[in-house]
Design a protein around this motif. Structure first.
Motif, PDB file in Angstrom:
ATOM      1  N   SER A 132       0.846  -1.201   0.000  1.00 38.73           N
ATOM      2  CA  SER A 132       0.000   0.000   0.000  1.00 38.73           C
ATOM      3  C   SER A 132       0.876   1.244   0.000  1.00 38.73           C
ATOM      4  CB  SER A 132      -0.932   0.007   1.209  1.00 38.73           C
ATOM      5  OG  SER A 132      -0.181   0.000   2.411  1.00 38.73           O
ATOM      6  N   ILE A 133       0.233   2.396  -0.300  1.00 38.78           N
ATOM      7  CA  ILE A 133       0.921   3.692  -0.327  1.00 38.78           C
ATOM      8  C   ILE A 133       0.278   4.589   0.714  1.00 38.78           C
ATOM      9  CG2 ILE A 133       1.496   5.706  -1.729  1.00 38.78           C
ATOM     10  CD1 ILE A 133       1.359   3.958  -4.186  1.00 38.78           C
ATOM     11  N   GLU A 134       1.099   5.232   1.525  1.00 34.39           N
ATOM     12  CA  GLU A 134       0.610   6.153   2.550  1.00 34.39           C
ATOM     13  C   GLU A 134       1.225   7.525   2.320  1.00 34.39           C
ATOM     14  OE1 GLU A 134       1.886   6.232   6.910  1.00 34.39           O
ATOM     15  OE2 GLU A 134      -0.043   5.183   6.998  1.00 34.39           O
ATOM     16  N   GLY A 135       0.362   8.540   2.283  1.00 30.44           N
ATOM     17  CA  GLY A 135       0.839   9.898   2.049  1.00 30.44           C
ATOM     18  C   GLY A 135       0.410  10.413   0.691  1.00 30.44           C
ATOM     19  N   SER A 136       0.584  11.722   0.492  1.00 32.25           N
ATOM     20  CA  SER A 136       0.200  12.371  -0.754  1.00 32.25           C
ATOM     21  C   SER A 136       1.258  12.134  -1.831  1.00 32.25           C
ATOM     22  CB  SER A 136       0.012  13.872  -0.526  1.00 32.25           C
ATOM     23  OG  SER A 136      -0.309  14.521  -1.729  1.00 32.25           O
ATOM     24  N   GLN A 137       0.795  11.642  -2.987  1.00 31.83           N
ATOM     25  CA  GLN A 137       1.708  11.372  -4.099  1.00 31.83           C
ATOM     26  C   GLN A 137       1.917  12.647  -4.928  1.00 31.83           C
ATOM     27  OE1 GLN A 137       1.006   7.596  -6.219  1.00 31.83           O
ATOM     28  NE2 GLN A 137      -0.575   7.134  -4.693  1.00 31.83           N
ATOM     29  N   GLU A 138       2.463  13.680  -4.293  1.00 26.15           N
ATOM     30  CA  GLU A 138       2.707  14.959  -4.941  1.00 26.15           C
ATOM     31  C   GLU A 138       4.204  15.279  -4.911  1.00 26.15           C
ATOM     32  OE1 GLU A 138       0.387  17.911  -3.048  1.00 26.15           O
ATOM     33  OE2 GLU A 138      -1.556  17.012  -3.579  1.00 26.15           O
ATOM     34  N   ILE A 139       4.593  16.057  -5.875  1.00 26.09           N
ATOM     35  CA  ILE A 139       5.998  16.458  -5.958  1.00 26.09           C
ATOM     36  C   ILE A 139       6.386  17.257  -4.708  1.00 26.09           C
ATOM     37  CG2 ILE A 139       7.658  17.855  -7.259  1.00 26.09           C
ATOM     38  CD1 ILE A 139       6.116  17.207  -9.780  1.00 26.09           C
ATOM     39  N   LEU A 182       9.014   1.588   3.325  1.00 28.38           N
ATOM     40  CA  LEU A 182      10.020   2.257   2.490  1.00 28.38           C
ATOM     41  C   LEU A 182       9.638   3.733   2.392  1.00 28.38           C
ATOM     42  CD1 LEU A 182      12.469   2.164   0.567  1.00 28.38           C
ATOM     43  CD2 LEU A 182      10.854   1.681  -1.294  1.00 28.38           C
ATOM     44  N   LEU A 183      10.423   4.612   2.993  1.00 30.43           N
ATOM     45  CA  LEU A 183      10.142   6.048   3.012  1.00 30.43           C
ATOM     46  C   LEU A 183      10.878   6.720   1.858  1.00 30.43           C
ATOM     47  CD1 LEU A 183       9.031   8.627   4.324  1.00 30.43           C
ATOM     48  CD2 LEU A 183      11.059   8.636   5.808  1.00 30.43           C
ATOM     49  N   LEU A 184      10.093   7.437   1.015  1.00 27.19           N
ATOM     50  CA  LEU A 184      10.658   8.198  -0.098  1.00 27.19           C
ATOM     51  C   LEU A 184      10.523   9.676   0.239  1.00 27.19           C
ATOM     52  CD1 LEU A 184       9.102   6.195  -3.090  1.00 27.19           C
ATOM     53  CD2 LEU A 184      11.322   5.859  -1.988  1.00 27.19           C
ATOM     54  N   LYS A 185      11.631  10.335   0.528  1.00 25.16           N
ATOM     55  CA  LYS A 185      11.606  11.737   0.919  1.00 25.16           C
ATOM     56  C   LYS A 185      11.668  12.649  -0.304  1.00 25.16           C
ATOM     57  CE  LYS A 185      13.828  11.032   5.405  1.00 25.16           C
ATOM     58  NZ  LYS A 185      14.958  11.438   6.297  1.00 25.16           N
ATOM     59  N   ASN A 186      10.924  13.780  -0.200  1.00 24.92           N
ATOM     60  CA  ASN A 186      10.955  14.805  -1.247  1.00 24.92           C
ATOM     61  C   ASN A 186      10.772  14.168  -2.637  1.00 24.92           C
ATOM     62  OD1 ASN A 186      11.156  17.324  -2.401  1.00 24.92           O
ATOM     63  ND2 ASN A 186      13.405  17.339  -2.378  1.00 24.92           N
ATOM     64  N   ALA A 187       9.615  13.534  -2.815  1.00 23.44           N
ATOM     65  CA  ALA A 187       9.350  12.775  -4.042  1.00 23.44           C
ATOM     66  C   ALA A 187       9.352  13.677  -5.273  1.00 23.44           C
ATOM     67  CB  ALA A 187       8.002  12.071  -3.932  1.00 23.44           C
ATOM     68  N   SER A 188       9.790  13.126  -6.393  1.00 18.59           N
ATOM     69  CA  SER A 188       9.805  13.825  -7.678  1.00 18.59           C
ATOM     70  C   SER A 188       9.177  12.914  -8.735  1.00 18.59           C
ATOM     71  CB  SER A 188      11.241  14.190  -8.076  1.00 18.59           C
ATOM     72  OG  SER A 188      12.021  13.025  -8.257  1.00 18.59           O
ATOM     73  N   ARG A 189       8.997  13.460  -9.944  1.00 18.14           N
ATOM     74  CA  ARG A 189       8.408  12.676 -11.029  1.00 18.14           C
ATOM     75  C   ARG A 189       9.243  11.428 -11.332  1.00 18.14           C
ATOM     76  NH1 ARG A 189       4.384  14.575 -14.276  1.00 18.14           N
ATOM     77  NH2 ARG A 189       3.689  16.729 -13.971  1.00 18.14           N
ATOM     78  N   GLU A 190      10.551  11.499 -11.138  1.00 16.71           N
ATOM     79  CA  GLU A 190      11.421  10.364 -11.441  1.00 16.71           C
ATOM     80  C   GLU A 190      11.160   9.182 -10.514  1.00 16.71           C
ATOM     81  OE1 GLU A 190      12.387  13.465 -11.183  1.00 16.71           O
ATOM     82  OE2 GLU A 190      12.836  13.872 -13.309  1.00 16.71           O
ATOM     83  N   THR A 215       2.641  13.278  -8.930  1.00 15.60           N
ATOM     84  CA  THR A 215       2.029  14.325  -9.752  1.00 15.60           C
ATOM     85  C   THR A 215       2.271  15.702  -9.136  1.00 15.60           C
ATOM     86  OG1 THR A 215      -0.062  14.061  -8.552  1.00 15.60           O
ATOM     87  CG2 THR A 215       0.240  12.740 -10.553  1.00 15.60           C
ATOM     88  N   PRO A 216       2.050  16.786  -9.919  1.00 15.99           N
ATOM     89  CA  PRO A 216       2.189  18.143  -9.370  1.00 15.99           C
ATOM     90  C   PRO A 216       1.157  18.398  -8.279  1.00 15.99           C
ATOM     91  CG  PRO A 216       2.256  18.173 -11.762  1.00 15.99           C
ATOM     92  CD  PRO A 216       1.837  16.802 -11.377  1.00 15.99           C
ATOM     93  N   PRO A 217       1.419  19.377  -7.409  1.00 11.73           N
ATOM     94  CA  PRO A 217       0.468  19.678  -6.323  1.00 11.73           C
ATOM     95  C   PRO A 217      -0.882  20.123  -6.867  1.00 11.73           C
ATOM     96  CG  PRO A 217       2.602  20.694  -5.915  1.00 11.73           C
ATOM     97  CD  PRO A 217       2.639  20.180  -7.317  1.00 11.73           C
ATOM     98  N   VAL A 218      -1.921  19.806  -6.148  1.00 15.04           N
ATOM     99  CA  VAL A 218      -3.282  20.181  -6.521  1.00 15.04           C
ATOM    100  C   VAL A 218      -3.545  21.611  -6.076  1.00 15.04           C
ATOM    101  CG1 VAL A 218      -5.718  19.592  -6.262  1.00 15.04           C
ATOM    102  CG2 VAL A 218      -4.002  17.789  -6.295  1.00 15.04           C
ATOM    103  N   ASN A 219      -4.278  22.404  -6.941  1.00 15.71           N
ATOM    104  CA  ASN A 219      -4.634  23.787  -6.611  1.00 15.71           C
ATOM    105  C   ASN A 219      -5.738  23.769  -5.563  1.00 15.71           C
ATOM    106  OD1 ASN A 219      -5.113  26.491  -6.505  1.00 15.71           O
ATOM    107  ND2 ASN A 219      -5.571  26.748  -8.692  1.00 15.71           N
ATOM    108  N   THR A 220      -5.320  23.815  -4.319  1.00 11.69           N
ATOM    109  CA  THR A 220      -6.294  23.730  -3.226  1.00 11.69           C
ATOM    110  C   THR A 220      -7.164  24.972  -3.126  1.00 11.69           C
ATOM    111  OG1 THR A 220      -4.597  24.569  -1.704  1.00 11.69           O
ATOM    112  CG2 THR A 220      -4.830  22.179  -1.883  1.00 11.69           C
ATOM    113  N   ALA A 221      -6.631  26.146  -3.543  1.00 17.11           N
ATOM    114  CA  ALA A 221      -7.427  27.384  -3.458  1.00 17.11           C
ATOM    115  C   ALA A 221      -8.651  27.289  -4.359  1.00 17.11           C
ATOM    116  CB  ALA A 221      -6.569  28.578  -3.854  1.00 17.11           C
TER     117      ALA A 221
END
Length: 351
Positions: A132-139, A182-190, A215-221
């Motif tokens: 499973s994946i935990e956390g936001s899959q954002e850059i 497995l912790l992936l810090k400061n995730a990027s597209r790569e 993916t890029p961050p979502v426009n929360t505003a």
């Protein structure tokens, strides 16, 4: 003098997986001095010292007894069909986790007696492993990949590897082999791609995989503004519905009140026939109260005409026809001669 000896002393510990088969060795040699009957007995020694030993299978006087321990019935048997040949080894089929324990082989042939203990550990292979994946899959965010096996004997070890693209894990990744995270810090597209987890212990392995899509961050505003606008629109529609409902309710209430006032406050109109009778009766009573000098005026009044309802509703506007409250005088005492008052019929003739 030489007596009975057990020769299988090479291995005293066994580790097997659940569902497999194991052979616990127990070979022996007899001497000429051992003249008594041969007895071979396998005993399960529980881990709790307060519990008694359990006989699981026995060979005595050329006969096998294997119904002492119901949990092992038809799963435990002597390896050699003729144990007196010097091989009293035990086969355990379809191993279960409950079979873990200490087994003791006892060989008796008077006066010789020998025994040997063997430790058996039944392990469960890893199974039903889930990723499973935990956390936001954002850059720029931290993402954690988790791996857990629903079954498996400890100690379990977890290992992650990247399947798509380069098989090396990202440089910022931190792996915990005991927990499977497995912790992936400061995730990027790569970092996007498929990752595979392998759970293992001493008797087996199991795998699972997961797809990571950074993916890029979502426009929360924009999402917040849209949610506010949607809420306001919903409230306006709700207010409109409530206003229309209240308005309709007031209209129905007003109609009921008006209908009630008309039925109870306004008397029903009188018929023309009753009005005419009242008018003629009142005129007749008025004749008796008039003097002879006024008789001539009354003779000229046409009685064939029926007054309207307006006449009855406003008698004050016709004072000449209002009935008098003064008692009528006796004409015979006054010496007056009765006068016949002519009346006009419907066809116009005088009667």
């Amino acid at each position: 003098t030489r007596s009975l000896t057990i020769t299988s002393v090479d291995q005293s510990m066994f580790e097997k997986a659940q569902g497999e088969k194991v052979t616990l060795p127990c070979t022996f040699e007899l001497s000429e001095e051992d003249e008594g009957p041969l007895d071979i007995e396998w005993v399960l020694i529980p881990a709790d010292n307060q519990k008694r030993e359990l006989i699981i299978i026995m060979y005595s006087v050329d006969r096998v007894y294997d119904q002492y321990y119901a949990a092992t019935t038809r799963r435990m048997q002597f390896t050699n069909l003729d144990p007196k040949s010097g091989d009293g080894s035990l086969d355990i089929l379809n191993l279960k986790a409950a079979d873990t324990g200490t087994y003791q082989c006892k060989v008796k042939k008077a006066p010789g007696v020998q025994s040997q203990k063997i430790q058996l550990t039944v392990l469960v292979k890893p199974a039903r492993t889930k990723c499973s994946i935990e956390g936001s899959q954002e850059i720029g965010k931290d993402v954690t990949l988790k791996c857990v096996s629903q079954e498996g004997s400890p100690l379990l070890s977890y290992d992650w590897r990247r399947v798509s693209g380069t098989q090396h894990l990202p440089a910022t990744s931190v792996l915990n082999k005991n927990t499977g995270e497995l912790l992936l810090k400061n995730a990027s597209r790569e970092y996007s791609g498929r990752y595979n987890c392998v759970a293992s212990n001493r008797v087996g392995t199991d795998e699972c995989s997961v797809e990571l899509n950074v993916t890029p961050p979502v426009n929360t505003a924009a999402i917040i503004v849209g949610a506010i606008i949607g809420t306001l629109l919903g409230l306006s529609v709700l207010c409109s519905i409530i206003f229309c409902f209240c308005k309709k309710h007031r209209e129905k209430k007003y109609e009921k009140e008006v209908h009630h006032d008309i039925r109870e406050d306004v008397p029903p109109p009188k018929s023309r026939s009753s009005t005419a009778r009242s008018y003629i009766g009142s005129n007749r009573s008025s004749l008796g109260s008039m003097s002879p000098s006024n008789m001539e005026a009354y003779t000229k009044t046409p009685y064939s005409q029926v007054p309207s309802e307006d006449f009855e509703r406003a008698p004050a506007q016709n004072p000449a026809f209002a009935p008098s409250k003064v008692a009528a005088p006796n004409l015979s005492r006054m010496g007056a001669v009765p006068v016949m008052i002519p009346a006009q019929s419907k066809d116009g003739s005088i009667v």
